[in-house]
Scaffold this active site. Sequence first.
Site, PDB file in Angstrom:
ATOM      1  N   HIS A 148     -21.686  -1.979  14.797  1.00 45.41           N
ATOM      2  CA  HIS A 148     -20.317  -2.476  14.553  1.00 45.41           C
ATOM      3  C   HIS A 148     -20.030  -3.672  15.441  1.00 45.41           C
ATOM      4  O   HIS A 148     -19.495  -4.682  14.994  1.00 45.41           O
ATOM      5  CB  HIS A 148     -19.303  -1.371  14.838  1.00 45.41           C
ATOM      6  CG  HIS A 148     -19.271  -0.307  13.791  1.00 45.41           C
ATOM      7  ND1 HIS A 148     -18.124   0.025  13.112  1.00 45.41           N
ATOM      8  CD2 HIS A 148     -20.245   0.482  13.296  1.00 45.41           C
ATOM      9  CE1 HIS A 148     -18.400   0.993  12.246  1.00 45.41           C
ATOM     10  NE2 HIS A 148     -19.674   1.285  12.346  1.00 45.41           N
ATOM     11  N   HIS A 193      12.324   7.797   0.077  1.00 44.33           N
ATOM     12  CA  HIS A 193      12.440   8.331   1.434  1.00 44.33           C
ATOM     13  C   HIS A 193      11.472   9.505   1.527  1.00 44.33           C
ATOM     14  O   HIS A 193      11.632  10.493   0.812  1.00 44.33           O
ATOM     15  CB  HIS A 193      13.886   8.798   1.652  1.00 44.33           C
ATOM     16  CG  HIS A 193      14.135   9.465   2.972  1.00 44.33           C
ATOM     17  ND1 HIS A 193      14.649   8.801   4.059  1.00 44.33           N
ATOM     18  CD2 HIS A 193      13.973  10.757   3.373  1.00 44.33           C
ATOM     19  CE1 HIS A 193      14.786   9.634   5.080  1.00 44.33           C
ATOM     20  NE2 HIS A 193      14.386  10.834   4.683  1.00 44.33           N
TER      21      HIS A 193
END
Length: 385
Positions: free
Chosen positions: A292, A195
């Site tokens: 890109h 956690h």
Amino acid sequence: MGLENFAIIESTLREGEQFANAFFDSGQKDEIARLLDAFGVEYLELTSPAASPQSRADCTRIAGLGLRTKLLTHTRCHMDDARLAVDTGVDGIDVLFGTSSYLREFSHGKSIREIIDSAVQVIEFIKSQGLEVRFSSEDSFRSDLVDLLTVYREVDQIGVNRVGIADTVGIATPLQVHDLVRTLRGVVSCDIEFHGHNDTGCAIANSYCALAAGATHVDTSVLGIGERNGITPLGGLVARMYAQDPQQIRSKYNLPMLREVENYVAEIVGVDVPFNNYITGYTAFTHKAGIHAKAILNNPDTYEILDPADFGLTRYLHIAHRLTGWNAVKQRAEQLQLDLTDPQVKEVTAHIKTAADQRKLSLDDVDVLLREYHSRAVTRESSPA
Ligand code: HCA
Ligand code: CU
């Protein structure tokens, strides 16, 4: 177990209720539980029935919803809480023990025996009721390691299902998490849960390292909501694990549900989904620079490790700017059904770049430039020489 096979303990209905803006009414709790169940998380963790009368009623009602996911509630390591929790009808109980200062008392030789004895009593009671039980200690990374391991070894020996380590204050680094889990893995044979709070932005990396070191369960909440700036976000953990093994994650979870559950929780706690959120942020699949965009058009893998289609999302090529390139502009012209040759697309791309140097363009502006250029080109072609 570990990276190849892990379980998510989804704690939006427990840790998430500790988020500053959270107030979940019963209908909203049921809806969150249903959405997360449909997404496919292995466990839901609910606020302790000892917290308030409504929390207790909510626990009992959600336990009766007939969800596929296992239901846990989260209580102090105390017989009164354990009895209340058992009566709600949940499948298991996550018991949380003490604080780091409490643990530090052990190291002064105070009452380690007493602590273990009360843990054993609570764990044995829960097991005797046929429920799953987890034992964890708050603030594990600032606790004395010897004390921690002593307690965990004992609870493992009496058959606890899982021990948990909690980075309650978000101080742990990925390397520290890896070390502690690996050490614990050598000491206990039960499952191990992690956690992690996100105060320094390490929650996802820490959860990943916990799994890499042999942990079996990770706690998450939707959008990471929880105390302070929260814990490991469900979507971020899913992104991390998908990058590791897409096939595993596609088969475990109903990925297109992620956006729905995030939007729902964002709305009821009154926040926006961040623009740069994992997977669902509005720029998460937007490609901008010409180089890109060109590569993405040829093969999306060049700049995408997550396939947006798996999450019910689409990629977007942003072309209305000075960094644009002619391949992306060509694709836009095709979408608009404007027939242009490559030299023409290159020429109109130059116009777009010049315009984008003057002001911020929108896609509409680009479309207008493309249409105007196209009609001029058509006129030139059809006019007599
Ligand atoms: C808290 C408790 C907890 C518990 C974690 C766990 C933490 O401080 O509210 O049960 O593993 O962060 O320590 O959320
Ligand atoms: Cu917490």
